[in-house]
Design a protein around this motif. Structure first.
Motif, PDB file in Angstrom:
ATOM      1  N   ASN A   1       0.839  -1.205   0.000  1.00  0.00           N
ATOM      2  CA  ASN A   1       0.000   0.000   0.000  1.00  0.00           C
ATOM      3  C   ASN A   1       0.872   1.252   0.000  1.00  0.00           C
ATOM      4  OD1 ASN A   1      -2.664  -1.246   0.274  1.00  0.00           O
ATOM      5  ND2 ASN A   1      -3.213   0.584   1.424  1.00  0.00           N
ATOM      6  N   PHE A   2       1.857   1.270   0.891  1.00  0.00           N
ATOM      7  CA  PHE A   2       2.747   2.432   1.009  1.00  0.00           C
ATOM      8  C   PHE A   2       3.475   2.708  -0.300  1.00  0.00           C
ATOM      9  CE2 PHE A   2       7.336   3.259   1.427  1.00  0.00           C
ATOM     10  CZ  PHE A   2       7.288   4.613   1.728  1.00  0.00           C
ATOM     11  N   GLU A   3       4.016   1.667  -0.916  1.00  0.00           N
ATOM     12  CA  GLU A   3       4.796   1.879  -2.140  1.00  0.00           C
ATOM     13  C   GLU A   3       3.917   2.386  -3.271  1.00  0.00           C
ATOM     14  OE1 GLU A   3       6.758   1.304  -5.907  1.00  0.00           O
ATOM     15  OE2 GLU A   3       4.996   0.152  -5.241  1.00  0.00           O
ATOM     16  N   ARG A   4       2.692   1.875  -3.373  1.00  0.00           N
ATOM     17  CA  ARG A   4       1.776   2.374  -4.412  1.00  0.00           C
ATOM     18  C   ARG A   4       1.423   3.837  -4.170  1.00  0.00           C
ATOM     19  NH1 ARG A   4      -0.227  -1.992  -7.812  1.00  0.00           N
ATOM     20  NH2 ARG A   4      -1.434  -0.357  -8.813  1.00  0.00           N
ATOM     21  N   LEU A   5       1.211   4.192  -2.908  1.00  0.00           N
ATOM     22  CA  LEU A   5       0.918   5.586  -2.576  1.00  0.00           C
ATOM     23  C   LEU A   5       2.100   6.478  -2.919  1.00  0.00           C
ATOM     24  CD1 LEU A   5      -0.582   7.932  -1.212  1.00  0.00           C
ATOM     25  CD2 LEU A   5       0.250   7.077   0.994  1.00  0.00           C
ATOM     26  N   LEU A   6       3.307   6.079  -2.514  1.00  0.00           N
ATOM     27  CA  LEU A   6       4.495   6.884  -2.796  1.00  0.00           C
ATOM     28  C   LEU A   6       4.677   7.070  -4.294  1.00  0.00           C
ATOM     29  CD1 LEU A   6       7.051   8.328  -1.813  1.00  0.00           C
ATOM     30  CD2 LEU A   6       8.236   6.119  -1.921  1.00  0.00           C
ATOM     31  N   ARG A   7       4.545   5.994  -5.058  1.00  0.00           N
ATOM     32  CA  ARG A   7       4.712   6.093  -6.508  1.00  0.00           C
ATOM     33  C   ARG A   7       3.686   7.044  -7.116  1.00  0.00           C
ATOM     34  NH1 ARG A   7       4.212   1.047 -10.727  1.00  0.00           N
ATOM     35  NH2 ARG A   7       2.103   0.964  -9.887  1.00  0.00           N
ATOM     36  N   SER A   8       2.467   7.000  -6.613  1.00  0.00           N
ATOM     37  CA  SER A   8       1.393   7.800  -7.207  1.00  0.00           C
ATOM     38  C   SER A   8       1.554   9.295  -6.938  1.00  0.00           C
ATOM     39  CB  SER A   8       0.037   7.332  -6.689  1.00  0.00           C
ATOM     40  OG  SER A   8      -0.107   7.635  -5.309  1.00  0.00           O
TER      41      SER A   8
ATOM     42  N   GLY B   1      -0.793   5.419   5.409  1.00  0.00           N
ATOM     43  CA  GLY B   1      -0.462   4.424   4.391  1.00  0.00           C
ATOM     44  C   GLY B   1      -1.626   3.940   3.557  1.00  0.00           C
ATOM     45  N   GLN B   2      -2.872   4.213   3.983  1.00  0.00           N
ATOM     46  CA  GLN B   2      -4.030   3.757   3.222  1.00  0.00           C
ATOM     47  C   GLN B   2      -4.761   4.888   2.515  1.00  0.00           C
ATOM     48  OE1 GLN B   2      -5.445   0.690   6.475  1.00  0.00           O
ATOM     49  NE2 GLN B   2      -6.273   0.073   4.498  1.00  0.00           N
ATOM     50  N   ASP B   3      -4.098   6.044   2.400  1.00  0.00           N
ATOM     51  CA  ASP B   3      -4.610   7.123   1.559  1.00  0.00           C
ATOM     52  C   ASP B   3      -4.231   6.862   0.110  1.00  0.00           C
ATOM     53  OD1 ASP B   3      -5.733   8.713   3.604  1.00  0.00           O
ATOM     54  OD2 ASP B   3      -3.766   9.531   4.095  1.00  0.00           O
ATOM     55  N   PHE B   4      -4.899   7.568  -0.794  1.00  0.00           N
ATOM     56  CA  PHE B   4      -4.507   7.534  -2.200  1.00  0.00           C
ATOM     57  C   PHE B   4      -4.990   8.820  -2.862  1.00  0.00           C
ATOM     58  CE2 PHE B   4      -3.583   5.629  -6.327  1.00  0.00           C
ATOM     59  CZ  PHE B   4      -2.486   4.846  -5.990  1.00  0.00           C
ATOM     60  N   PRO B   5      -4.184   9.389  -3.769  1.00  0.00           N
ATOM     61  CA  PRO B   5      -4.599  10.643  -4.411  1.00  0.00           C
ATOM     62  C   PRO B   5      -5.739  10.427  -5.388  1.00  0.00           C
ATOM     63  CG  PRO B   5      -2.612   9.800  -5.454  1.00  0.00           C
ATOM     64  CD  PRO B   5      -2.876   8.917  -4.267  1.00  0.00           C
ATOM     65  N   ILE B   6      -6.544  11.449  -5.543  1.00  0.00           N
ATOM     66  CA  ILE B   6      -7.552  11.448  -6.602  1.00  0.00           C
ATOM     67  C   ILE B   6      -7.339  12.650  -7.527  1.00  0.00           C
ATOM     68  CG2 ILE B   6      -9.266  10.097  -5.362  1.00  0.00           C
ATOM     69  CD1 ILE B   6     -10.684  12.616  -4.545  1.00  0.00           C
ATOM     70  N   LYS B   7      -6.187  13.296  -7.354  1.00  0.00           N
ATOM     71  CA  LYS B   7      -5.778  14.392  -8.219  1.00  0.00           C
ATOM     72  C   LYS B   7      -4.321  14.177  -8.625  1.00  0.00           C
ATOM     73  CE  LYS B   7      -9.501  17.075  -8.004  1.00  0.00           C
ATOM     74  NZ  LYS B   7     -10.421  16.016  -7.521  1.00  0.00           N
ATOM     75  N   THR B   8      -3.946  14.662  -9.796  1.00  0.00           N
ATOM     76  CA  THR B   8      -2.553  14.625 -10.220  1.00  0.00           C
ATOM     77  C   THR B   8      -1.768  15.675  -9.437  1.00  0.00           C
ATOM     78  OG1 THR B   8      -2.811  16.295 -11.962  1.00  0.00           O
ATOM     79  CG2 THR B   8      -3.286  13.996 -12.560  1.00  0.00           C
TER      80      THR B   8
ATOM     81  N   LEU C   1      -8.130  16.305  -2.571  1.00  0.00           N
ATOM     82  CA  LEU C   1      -6.839  15.881  -3.113  1.00  0.00           C
ATOM     83  C   LEU C   1      -6.619  14.382  -2.924  1.00  0.00           C
ATOM     84  CD1 LEU C   1      -4.497  18.774  -1.888  1.00  0.00           C
ATOM     85  CD2 LEU C   1      -6.039  18.701  -3.866  1.00  0.00           C
ATOM     86  N   PHE C   2      -7.112  13.852  -1.798  1.00  0.00           N
ATOM     87  CA  PHE C   2      -6.904  12.444  -1.454  1.00  0.00           C
ATOM     88  C   PHE C   2      -8.202  11.811  -0.993  1.00  0.00           C
ATOM     89  CE2 PHE C   2      -2.710  14.233  -1.221  1.00  0.00           C
ATOM     90  CZ  PHE C   2      -1.869  13.204  -1.638  1.00  0.00           C
TER      91      PHE C   2
ATOM     92  N   PHE D   1      -7.906   2.889   1.253  1.00  0.00           N
ATOM     93  CA  PHE D   1      -7.704   1.892   0.209  1.00  0.00           C
ATOM     94  C   PHE D   1      -6.884   0.740   0.779  1.00  0.00           C
ATOM     95  CE2 PHE D   1      -8.564   5.683  -2.256  1.00  0.00           C
ATOM     96  CZ  PHE D   1      -9.302   5.217  -3.328  1.00  0.00           C
ATOM     97  N   ASP D   2      -7.077  -0.426   0.218  1.00  0.00           N
ATOM     98  CA  ASP D   2      -6.317  -1.604   0.650  1.00  0.00           C
ATOM     99  C   ASP D   2      -6.083  -2.489  -0.568  1.00  0.00           C
ATOM    100  OD1 ASP D   2      -5.295  -3.949   1.724  1.00  0.00           O
ATOM    101  OD2 ASP D   2      -6.618  -3.937   3.463  1.00  0.00           O
ATOM    102  N   VAL D   3      -4.830  -2.602  -0.996  1.00  0.00           N
ATOM    103  CA  VAL D   3      -4.524  -3.386  -2.191  1.00  0.00           C
ATOM    104  C   VAL D   3      -4.802  -4.869  -1.975  1.00  0.00           C
ATOM    105  CG1 VAL D   3      -2.822  -1.772  -3.104  1.00  0.00           C
ATOM    106  CG2 VAL D   3      -2.085  -3.583  -1.517  1.00  0.00           C
ATOM    107  N   ASP D   4      -4.808  -5.329  -0.720  1.00  0.00           N
ATOM    108  CA  ASP D   4      -5.131  -6.723  -0.454  1.00  0.00           C
ATOM    109  C   ASP D   4      -6.626  -6.997  -0.602  1.00  0.00           C
ATOM    110  OD1 ASP D   4      -2.502  -7.326   0.052  1.00  0.00           O
ATOM    111  OD2 ASP D   4      -2.673  -7.092   2.222  1.00  0.00           O
ATOM    112  N   GLU D   5      -7.423  -5.949  -0.427  1.00  0.00           N
ATOM    113  CA  GLU D   5      -8.878  -6.098  -0.561  1.00  0.00           C
ATOM    114  C   GLU D   5      -9.336  -5.865  -1.993  1.00  0.00           C
ATOM    115  OE1 GLU D   5     -11.201  -6.949   1.701  1.00  0.00           O
ATOM    116  OE2 GLU D   5      -9.704  -7.263   3.251  1.00  0.00           O
ATOM    117  N   ASP D   6      -8.834  -4.818  -2.620  1.00  0.00           N
ATOM    118  CA  ASP D   6      -9.271  -4.481  -3.980  1.00  0.00           C
ATOM    119  C   ASP D   6      -8.136  -3.792  -4.726  1.00  0.00           C
ATOM    120  OD1 ASP D   6     -10.577  -3.745  -6.328  1.00  0.00           O
ATOM    121  OD2 ASP D   6     -12.446  -3.307  -5.302  1.00  0.00           O
TER     122      ASP D   6
END
Length: 437
Positions: free
Chosen positions: A133-140, A216-223, A396-397, A401-406
Protein backbone atom coordinates in the motif's frame (compact mmCIF):
# COMPACT_ATOMS: atom_id res chain seq x y z
CA UNK A 1 20.89 8.59 3.51
CA UNK A 2 20.39 7.82 -0.19
CA UNK A 3 22.48 5.09 -1.74
CA UNK A 4 25.33 6.15 -3.99
CA UNK A 5 24.14 5.52 -7.51
CA UNK A 6 25.81 5.41 -10.86
CA UNK A 7 26.37 8.69 -12.74
CA UNK A 8 24.25 7.26 -15.56
CA UNK A 9 21.15 7.62 -13.36
CA UNK A 10 19.00 10.27 -15.03
CA UNK A 11 17.98 12.66 -12.30
CA UNK A 12 16.37 10.95 -9.30
CA UNK A 13 19.04 12.37 -7.05
CA UNK A 14 19.40 15.85 -8.48
CA UNK A 15 19.22 18.76 -6.01
CA UNK A 16 16.13 21.05 -6.09
CA UNK A 17 17.83 23.89 -8.00
CA UNK A 18 18.94 21.47 -10.70
CA UNK A 19 15.42 20.04 -10.92
CA UNK A 20 13.92 23.47 -11.53
CA UNK A 21 16.47 24.09 -14.26
CA UNK A 22 15.72 20.67 -15.70
CA UNK A 23 12.00 21.40 -15.79
CA UNK A 24 12.61 24.57 -17.78
CA UNK A 25 15.00 22.71 -20.07
CA UNK A 26 12.40 20.02 -20.75
CA UNK A 27 9.81 22.60 -21.71
CA UNK A 28 12.12 24.66 -23.90
CA UNK A 29 14.10 22.04 -25.82
CA UNK A 30 13.17 19.81 -28.72
CA UNK A 31 13.12 15.99 -28.80
CA UNK A 32 15.71 14.38 -26.54
CA UNK A 33 16.13 11.30 -24.39
CA UNK A 34 13.83 12.56 -21.63
CA UNK A 35 10.99 13.81 -23.80
CA UNK A 36 11.04 10.58 -25.77
CA UNK A 37 10.26 8.75 -22.53
CA UNK A 38 7.00 10.67 -22.35
CA UNK A 39 6.15 10.36 -26.02
CA UNK A 40 6.47 6.57 -26.23
CA UNK A 41 3.50 4.83 -24.70
CA UNK A 42 5.40 1.62 -23.94
CA UNK A 43 7.76 3.47 -21.59
CA UNK A 44 5.79 5.67 -19.19
CA UNK A 45 2.17 5.11 -20.15
CA UNK A 46 2.28 1.36 -19.63
CA UNK A 47 1.09 0.88 -16.07
CA UNK A 48 0.29 -2.80 -16.36
CA UNK A 49 0.28 -5.13 -13.37
CA UNK A 50 0.26 -8.92 -13.07
CA UNK A 51 -3.12 -10.22 -14.24
CA UNK A 52 -4.32 -6.67 -15.03
CA UNK A 53 -2.62 -6.02 -18.37
CA UNK A 54 -5.82 -6.64 -20.34
CA UNK A 55 -8.27 -5.19 -17.81
CA UNK A 56 -10.16 -2.18 -19.16
CA UNK A 57 -10.42 0.47 -16.45
CA UNK A 58 -12.37 3.03 -18.47
CA UNK A 59 -15.88 1.63 -17.88
CA UNK A 60 -15.06 1.11 -14.20
CA UNK A 61 -14.10 4.77 -13.88
CA UNK A 62 -17.43 5.68 -15.52
CA UNK A 63 -19.25 3.57 -12.95
CA UNK A 64 -20.76 1.13 -15.46
CA UNK A 65 -22.39 -1.63 -13.34
CA UNK A 66 -21.28 -4.56 -15.51
CA UNK A 67 -17.64 -3.45 -15.46
CA UNK A 68 -17.72 -2.80 -11.72
CA UNK A 69 -19.16 -6.27 -11.11
CA UNK A 70 -16.46 -7.82 -13.30
CA UNK A 71 -13.80 -6.00 -11.28
CA UNK A 72 -15.33 -7.20 -7.99
CA UNK A 73 -15.34 -10.80 -9.18
CA UNK A 74 -11.74 -10.52 -10.33
CA UNK A 75 -10.67 -9.18 -6.93
CA UNK A 76 -12.28 -12.17 -5.23
CA UNK A 77 -10.57 -14.82 -7.34
CA UNK A 78 -8.09 -16.75 -5.21
CA UNK A 79 -5.58 -17.20 -8.03
CA UNK A 80 -5.66 -13.47 -8.79
CA UNK A 81 -5.17 -12.57 -5.13
CA UNK A 82 -2.31 -15.06 -4.83
CA UNK A 83 -0.48 -13.63 -7.84
CA UNK A 84 -0.98 -9.96 -6.99
CA UNK A 85 -0.28 -9.87 -3.26
CA UNK A 86 3.27 -8.66 -2.72
CA UNK A 87 5.03 -9.27 0.58
CA UNK A 88 7.20 -6.86 2.54
CA UNK A 89 10.21 -8.98 1.58
CA UNK A 90 9.35 -8.54 -2.09
CA UNK A 91 9.82 -4.78 -1.81
CA UNK A 92 12.94 -5.21 0.29
CA UNK A 93 14.45 -7.38 -2.45
CA UNK A 94 13.40 -5.36 -5.52
CA UNK A 95 14.65 -2.10 -4.02
CA UNK A 96 18.18 -3.39 -3.46
CA UNK A 97 19.03 -2.26 -6.99
CA UNK A 98 17.72 1.30 -6.96
CA UNK A 99 18.24 1.87 -10.66
CA UNK A 100 16.13 -1.11 -11.62
CA UNK A 101 13.55 -0.43 -8.92
CA UNK A 102 12.93 3.18 -9.93
CA UNK A 103 12.76 2.46 -13.64
CA UNK A 104 10.68 -0.72 -13.40
CA UNK A 105 8.21 0.89 -11.00
CA UNK A 106 8.13 3.95 -13.26
CA UNK A 107 8.88 6.70 -10.75
CA UNK A 108 8.95 9.97 -12.66
CA UNK A 109 12.53 11.30 -12.70
CA UNK A 110 11.68 14.89 -13.63
CA UNK A 111 8.88 17.47 -13.14
CA UNK A 112 6.19 17.32 -15.79
CA UNK A 113 5.78 21.09 -15.97
CA UNK A 114 7.51 24.28 -14.90
CA UNK A 115 4.45 25.14 -12.81
CA UNK A 116 4.97 22.01 -10.71
CA UNK A 117 8.74 22.44 -10.49
CA UNK A 118 8.25 25.90 -9.00
CA UNK A 119 5.69 24.79 -6.41
CA UNK A 120 7.12 21.98 -4.23
CA UNK A 121 4.82 20.23 -1.74
CA UNK A 122 5.84 18.55 1.53
CA UNK A 123 4.19 15.28 2.57
CA UNK A 124 4.31 13.19 5.72
CA UNK A 125 3.37 9.51 5.45
CA UNK A 126 2.64 7.65 8.70
CA UNK A 127 3.00 3.91 8.11
CA UNK A 128 2.75 0.81 10.30
CA UNK A 129 1.96 -2.06 7.92
CA UNK A 130 1.12 -2.98 4.30
CA UNK A 131 4.31 -1.96 2.48
CA UNK A 132 2.58 -2.69 -0.84
CA UNK A 133 0.00 0.00 0.00
CA UNK A 134 2.75 2.43 1.01
CA UNK A 135 4.80 1.88 -2.14
CA UNK A 136 1.78 2.37 -4.41
CA UNK A 137 0.92 5.59 -2.58
CA UNK A 138 4.50 6.88 -2.80
CA UNK A 139 4.71 6.09 -6.51
CA UNK A 140 1.39 7.80 -7.21
CA UNK A 141 2.40 11.08 -5.52
CA UNK A 142 6.12 11.07 -6.27
CA UNK A 143 7.68 14.06 -8.01
CA UNK A 144 11.38 14.96 -7.67
CA UNK A 145 10.69 18.56 -6.61
CA UNK A 146 8.54 17.50 -3.63
CA UNK A 147 9.65 16.28 -0.19
CA UNK A 148 8.45 13.17 1.65
CA UNK A 149 8.93 12.28 5.32
CA UNK A 150 8.02 8.69 6.14
CA UNK A 151 7.23 7.83 9.75
CA UNK A 152 7.34 4.11 10.51
CA UNK A 153 5.66 3.15 13.77
CA UNK A 154 8.39 1.79 16.06
CA UNK A 155 6.20 -1.19 16.90
CA UNK A 156 5.78 -2.10 13.22
CA UNK A 157 7.11 -5.52 12.16
CA UNK A 158 10.82 -5.59 11.34
CA UNK A 159 9.95 -6.57 7.75
CA UNK A 160 8.01 -3.30 7.33
CA UNK A 161 10.83 -1.12 8.60
CA UNK A 162 13.41 -2.97 6.51
CA UNK A 163 11.39 -2.66 3.29
CA UNK A 164 10.45 1.00 3.81
CA UNK A 165 14.05 1.85 4.72
CA UNK A 166 15.28 0.19 1.55
CA UNK A 167 12.72 1.98 -0.62
CA UNK A 168 13.35 5.43 0.84
CA UNK A 169 17.13 5.02 0.47
CA UNK A 170 16.65 5.09 -3.31
CA UNK A 171 15.65 8.76 -3.21
CA UNK A 172 17.19 12.02 -2.10
CA UNK A 173 13.88 13.72 -1.37
CA UNK A 174 12.23 10.78 0.48
CA UNK A 175 13.52 10.05 3.97
CA UNK A 176 12.63 8.34 7.24
CA UNK A 177 11.44 10.48 10.14
CA UNK A 178 14.36 11.23 12.45
CA UNK A 179 12.30 10.71 15.62
CA UNK A 180 9.88 7.80 15.17
CA UNK A 181 7.50 6.97 18.01
CA UNK A 182 5.21 4.14 19.08
CA UNK A 183 1.84 5.10 17.60
CA UNK A 184 -1.17 4.22 19.75
CA UNK A 185 -4.59 4.34 18.12
CA UNK A 186 -6.51 7.46 19.27
CA UNK A 187 -3.53 8.57 21.34
CA UNK A 188 -1.26 11.60 21.41
CA UNK A 189 1.48 9.69 19.59
CA UNK A 190 -0.42 9.97 16.30
CA UNK A 191 -0.13 13.76 16.54
CA UNK A 192 3.51 13.49 17.64
CA UNK A 193 4.37 11.44 14.54
CA UNK A 194 3.06 14.21 12.27
CA UNK A 195 4.80 16.93 14.30
CA UNK A 196 8.11 15.09 14.09
CA UNK A 197 7.78 14.87 10.32
CA UNK A 198 6.74 18.52 10.16
CA UNK A 199 9.97 19.44 11.93
CA UNK A 200 12.11 17.32 9.60
CA UNK A 201 10.44 18.72 6.50
CA UNK A 202 10.67 22.30 7.78
CA UNK A 203 14.39 21.89 8.41
CA UNK A 204 15.27 20.04 5.22
CA UNK A 205 14.10 22.72 2.79
CA UNK A 206 12.68 26.24 2.74
CA UNK A 207 11.30 25.85 -0.79
CA UNK A 208 8.06 23.93 -0.23
CA UNK A 209 4.79 25.84 -0.07
CA UNK A 210 2.23 23.53 1.55
CA UNK A 211 2.26 20.53 3.89
CA UNK A 212 -0.09 17.53 3.50
CA UNK A 213 -0.20 14.67 6.02
CA UNK A 214 -1.03 11.15 4.86
CA UNK A 215 -1.37 7.63 6.19
CA UNK A 216 -0.46 4.42 4.39
CA UNK A 217 -4.03 3.76 3.22
CA UNK A 218 -4.61 7.12 1.56
CA UNK A 219 -4.51 7.53 -2.20
CA UNK A 220 -4.60 10.64 -4.41
CA UNK A 221 -7.55 11.45 -6.60
CA UNK A 222 -5.78 14.39 -8.22
CA UNK A 223 -2.55 14.62 -10.22
CA UNK A 224 0.37 16.60 -8.81
CA UNK A 225 -0.42 19.48 -11.17
CA UNK A 226 -4.06 19.50 -10.06
CA UNK A 227 -2.87 19.56 -6.45
CA UNK A 228 -0.57 22.50 -7.18
CA UNK A 229 -3.40 24.44 -8.78
CA UNK A 230 -5.79 23.64 -5.92
CA UNK A 231 -3.19 24.83 -3.41
CA UNK A 232 -2.53 28.01 -5.37
CA UNK A 233 -6.27 28.67 -5.42
CA UNK A 234 -6.29 28.68 -1.60
CA UNK A 235 -4.22 31.90 -1.76
CA UNK A 236 -2.38 31.24 1.47
CA UNK A 237 -5.30 29.70 3.37
CA UNK A 238 -5.34 26.27 4.98
CA UNK A 239 -7.96 23.64 4.17
CA UNK A 240 -9.24 21.13 6.71
CA UNK A 241 -12.37 20.08 8.54
CA UNK A 242 -13.12 22.49 11.42
CA UNK A 243 -16.61 22.68 12.93
CA UNK A 244 -18.40 23.25 16.21
CA UNK A 245 -17.73 20.44 18.68
CA UNK A 246 -20.78 18.19 19.25
CA UNK A 247 -21.54 17.60 22.94
CA UNK A 248 -21.23 13.84 22.40
CA UNK A 249 -17.46 14.26 21.84
CA UNK A 250 -16.66 16.70 24.63
CA UNK A 251 -15.64 13.90 26.97
CA UNK A 252 -12.63 13.30 24.75
CA UNK A 253 -10.98 16.46 26.04
CA UNK A 254 -12.83 17.21 29.27
CA UNK A 255 -11.58 14.03 30.94
CA UNK A 256 -7.99 12.87 31.40
CA UNK A 257 -7.04 9.85 29.29
CA UNK A 258 -4.10 7.52 29.75
CA UNK A 259 -2.42 4.80 27.69
CA UNK A 260 -2.85 1.46 29.46
CA UNK A 261 -1.53 -1.74 27.90
CA UNK A 262 -1.24 -0.05 24.51
CA UNK A 263 -4.75 1.40 24.52
CA UNK A 264 -6.14 4.84 25.38
CA UNK A 265 -8.47 4.66 28.38
CA UNK A 266 -10.62 7.34 29.91
CA UNK A 267 -10.28 8.20 33.59
CA UNK A 268 -12.78 10.06 35.76
CA UNK A 269 -10.33 12.89 36.38
CA UNK A 270 -11.43 16.25 34.96
CA UNK A 271 -9.01 18.13 32.75
CA UNK A 272 -8.21 21.77 33.18
CA UNK A 273 -9.96 24.13 30.73
CA UNK A 274 -8.28 24.70 27.35
CA UNK A 275 -5.54 27.36 27.49
CA UNK A 276 -6.45 30.95 26.58
CA UNK A 277 -10.14 29.96 26.77
CA UNK A 278 -9.86 28.57 23.24
CA UNK A 279 -13.03 27.10 21.71
CA UNK A 280 -12.29 23.44 20.94
CA UNK A 281 -13.37 22.58 17.42
CA UNK A 282 -14.22 19.24 15.85
CA UNK A 283 -12.25 18.07 12.84
CA UNK A 284 -10.26 15.28 11.29
CA UNK A 285 -6.74 13.94 11.42
CA UNK A 286 -5.83 15.31 7.99
CA UNK A 287 -4.91 18.77 6.85
CA UNK A 288 -3.60 20.88 3.99
CA UNK A 289 -1.64 23.75 5.54
CA UNK A 290 0.87 26.43 4.65
CA UNK A 291 4.52 26.48 5.63
CA UNK A 292 3.63 29.33 8.00
CA UNK A 293 1.10 27.11 9.79
CA UNK A 294 3.77 24.45 10.26
CA UNK A 295 6.19 27.05 11.64
CA UNK A 296 3.55 28.15 14.14
CA UNK A 297 2.96 24.58 15.29
CA UNK A 298 6.69 24.19 15.90
CA UNK A 299 7.46 27.56 17.50
CA UNK A 300 4.44 29.60 18.65
CA UNK A 301 4.10 29.69 22.46
CA UNK A 302 0.27 29.64 22.38
CA UNK A 303 0.17 26.63 20.05
CA UNK A 304 2.85 24.81 22.05
CA UNK A 305 0.82 25.30 25.25
CA UNK A 306 -2.29 23.91 23.52
CA UNK A 307 -0.32 20.92 22.27
CA UNK A 308 0.96 20.22 25.78
CA UNK A 309 -2.57 20.48 27.21
CA UNK A 310 -3.90 17.98 24.63
CA UNK A 311 -1.38 15.21 25.36
CA UNK A 312 -3.73 13.31 27.72
CA UNK A 313 -6.91 13.52 25.63
CA UNK A 314 -8.64 10.98 23.39
CA UNK A 315 -7.97 11.20 19.65
CA UNK A 316 -6.45 14.69 19.82
CA UNK A 317 -5.78 14.69 16.08
CA UNK A 318 -9.56 14.95 15.57
CA UNK A 319 -9.84 18.30 17.33
CA UNK A 320 -6.34 19.75 17.67
CA UNK A 321 -5.65 20.80 14.07
CA UNK A 322 -9.23 22.03 13.73
CA UNK A 323 -8.78 24.19 16.85
CA UNK A 324 -5.43 25.64 15.74
CA UNK A 325 -7.03 26.45 12.40
CA UNK A 326 -9.42 28.84 14.20
CA UNK A 327 -6.85 30.54 16.44
CA UNK A 328 -6.14 34.24 15.78
CA UNK A 329 -2.89 35.10 14.00
CA UNK A 330 -2.16 31.55 12.85
CA UNK A 331 -1.11 31.72 9.16
CA UNK A 332 -3.87 30.54 6.84
CA UNK A 333 -6.41 30.24 9.65
CA UNK A 334 -10.04 31.34 9.87
CA UNK A 335 -12.04 33.12 12.56
CA UNK A 336 -13.60 30.97 15.31
CA UNK A 337 -17.10 32.18 14.41
CA UNK A 338 -19.47 29.41 13.36
CA UNK A 339 -19.89 31.19 10.05
CA UNK A 340 -16.44 29.87 9.11
CA UNK A 341 -17.14 26.24 10.02
CA UNK A 342 -15.83 23.88 7.32
CA UNK A 343 -17.02 20.31 6.90
CA UNK A 344 -14.91 17.45 5.56
CA UNK A 345 -16.89 17.63 2.31
CA UNK A 346 -16.05 21.33 1.88
CA UNK A 347 -12.35 21.03 2.71
CA UNK A 348 -9.97 19.55 0.13
CA UNK A 349 -7.83 17.50 2.52
CA UNK A 350 -9.54 14.11 2.45
CA UNK A 351 -12.59 12.35 1.02
CA UNK A 352 -13.87 9.79 3.54
CA UNK A 353 -17.09 7.77 3.57
CA UNK A 354 -18.27 7.40 7.17
CA UNK A 355 -20.72 4.55 7.54
CA UNK A 356 -23.20 6.64 9.51
CA UNK A 357 -23.51 9.17 6.68
CA UNK A 358 -24.01 6.73 3.79
CA UNK A 359 -27.36 6.13 2.16
CA UNK A 360 -29.52 6.18 -0.92
CA UNK A 361 -29.62 9.36 -2.99
CA UNK A 362 -33.16 10.13 -1.88
CA UNK A 363 -32.26 9.84 1.82
CA UNK A 364 -32.24 13.38 3.24
CA UNK A 365 -29.43 12.83 5.74
CA UNK A 366 -27.16 10.75 3.49
CA UNK A 367 -23.99 12.65 2.56
CA UNK A 368 -22.79 10.06 0.05
CA UNK A 369 -23.78 6.73 -1.54
CA UNK A 370 -23.24 3.35 0.08
CA UNK A 371 -19.70 1.99 0.38
CA UNK A 372 -18.84 -0.44 -2.41
CA UNK A 373 -16.07 -2.09 -0.39
CA UNK A 374 -16.20 -2.88 3.33
CA UNK A 375 -16.02 -0.92 6.58
CA UNK A 376 -13.20 -0.73 9.12
CA UNK A 377 -13.96 1.31 12.26
CA UNK A 378 -16.99 2.76 10.46
CA UNK A 379 -14.86 4.03 7.53
CA UNK A 380 -15.35 2.72 4.00
CA UNK A 381 -12.41 0.80 2.54
CA UNK A 382 -13.13 1.69 -1.06
CA UNK A 383 -13.93 -0.75 -3.84
CA UNK A 384 -13.96 -0.26 -7.60
CA UNK A 385 -17.60 0.81 -7.43
CA UNK A 386 -16.61 3.91 -5.46
CA UNK A 387 -14.19 5.32 -8.06
CA UNK A 388 -16.71 7.06 -10.29
CA UNK A 389 -18.13 8.86 -7.24
CA UNK A 390 -14.83 10.02 -5.76
CA UNK A 391 -13.48 11.38 -9.06
CA UNK A 392 -16.32 13.91 -9.10
CA UNK A 393 -15.03 15.60 -5.94
CA UNK A 394 -12.53 18.38 -5.31
CA UNK A 395 -10.54 16.61 -2.60
CA UNK A 396 -6.84 15.88 -3.11
CA UNK A 397 -6.90 12.44 -1.45
CA UNK A 398 -9.34 9.72 -0.47
CA UNK A 399 -9.23 7.31 2.47
CA UNK A 400 -9.17 4.24 2.81
CA UNK A 401 -7.70 1.89 0.21
CA UNK A 402 -6.32 -1.60 0.65
CA UNK A 403 -4.52 -3.39 -2.19
CA UNK A 404 -5.13 -6.72 -0.45
CA UNK A 405 -8.88 -6.10 -0.56
CA UNK A 406 -9.27 -4.48 -3.98
CA UNK A 407 -6.13 -4.06 -6.07
CA UNK A 408 -8.24 -3.29 -9.15
CA UNK A 409 -9.55 -0.10 -7.53
CA UNK A 410 -6.03 1.16 -6.78
CA UNK A 411 -4.70 0.04 -10.17
CA UNK A 412 -7.43 1.82 -12.15
CA UNK A 413 -7.18 5.00 -10.08
CA UNK A 414 -3.40 5.12 -10.37
CA UNK A 415 -3.48 4.44 -14.10
CA UNK A 416 -6.10 7.15 -14.58
CA UNK A 417 -3.96 9.71 -12.74
CA UNK A 418 -0.75 8.76 -14.54
CA UNK A 419 -2.41 8.98 -17.95
CA UNK A 420 -3.90 12.38 -17.11
CA UNK A 421 -0.55 13.69 -15.81
CA UNK A 422 1.43 12.46 -18.80
CA UNK A 423 -1.16 13.68 -21.29
CA UNK A 424 -0.59 17.18 -19.98
CA UNK A 425 3.18 16.65 -20.04
CA UNK A 426 3.12 15.62 -23.68
CA UNK A 427 0.86 18.58 -24.49
CA UNK A 428 3.33 20.97 -22.87
CA UNK A 429 6.23 19.42 -24.76
CA UNK A 430 4.34 19.71 -28.01
CA UNK A 431 3.71 23.42 -27.38
CA UNK A 432 7.38 23.94 -26.59
CA UNK A 433 8.41 22.21 -29.82
CA UNK A 434 6.09 24.46 -31.84
CA UNK A 435 7.58 27.58 -30.20
CA UNK A 436 11.10 26.40 -31.01
CA UNK A 437 10.09 25.49 -34.53
Amino acid sequence: MARLLSPQRCCWLMPPVTLVSLAAWILLTGPNELTSHLRHQDTWWDYTEANLSTFNCDPVLRGEPEAVEQAKLLSLEQLFRKHTRLSDDHFLNVSQDCDTFLSSRKYLPFPLSREEAEFPIAFSLVVHHKVHNFERLLRSIYAPQNFYCVHVDTKAPASVLAAVTSITSCFQNVFLCSRPVVVVYAGWSRVQADINCMRDLYNISASWKYFVNLCGQDFPIKTNLEMVRSLKALKGRNSMESESMPSSKEGRWKKVHAVVNGQVQRTEEDKSPPPFNLPIKSGGAYMVVTRGFVEHVLTDSRVLELLKWAEDTYSPDEFLWATIQRMPRVPGSQRPSGKYDTSDMQAIARLVKWQGHEGAEEAKEAAYPLCQGRHVRSVCVYGTGDLWWMLQHHHLFANKFDVDEDLVAVHCLEKHLRNKALSFGVLQLGKADKVKG
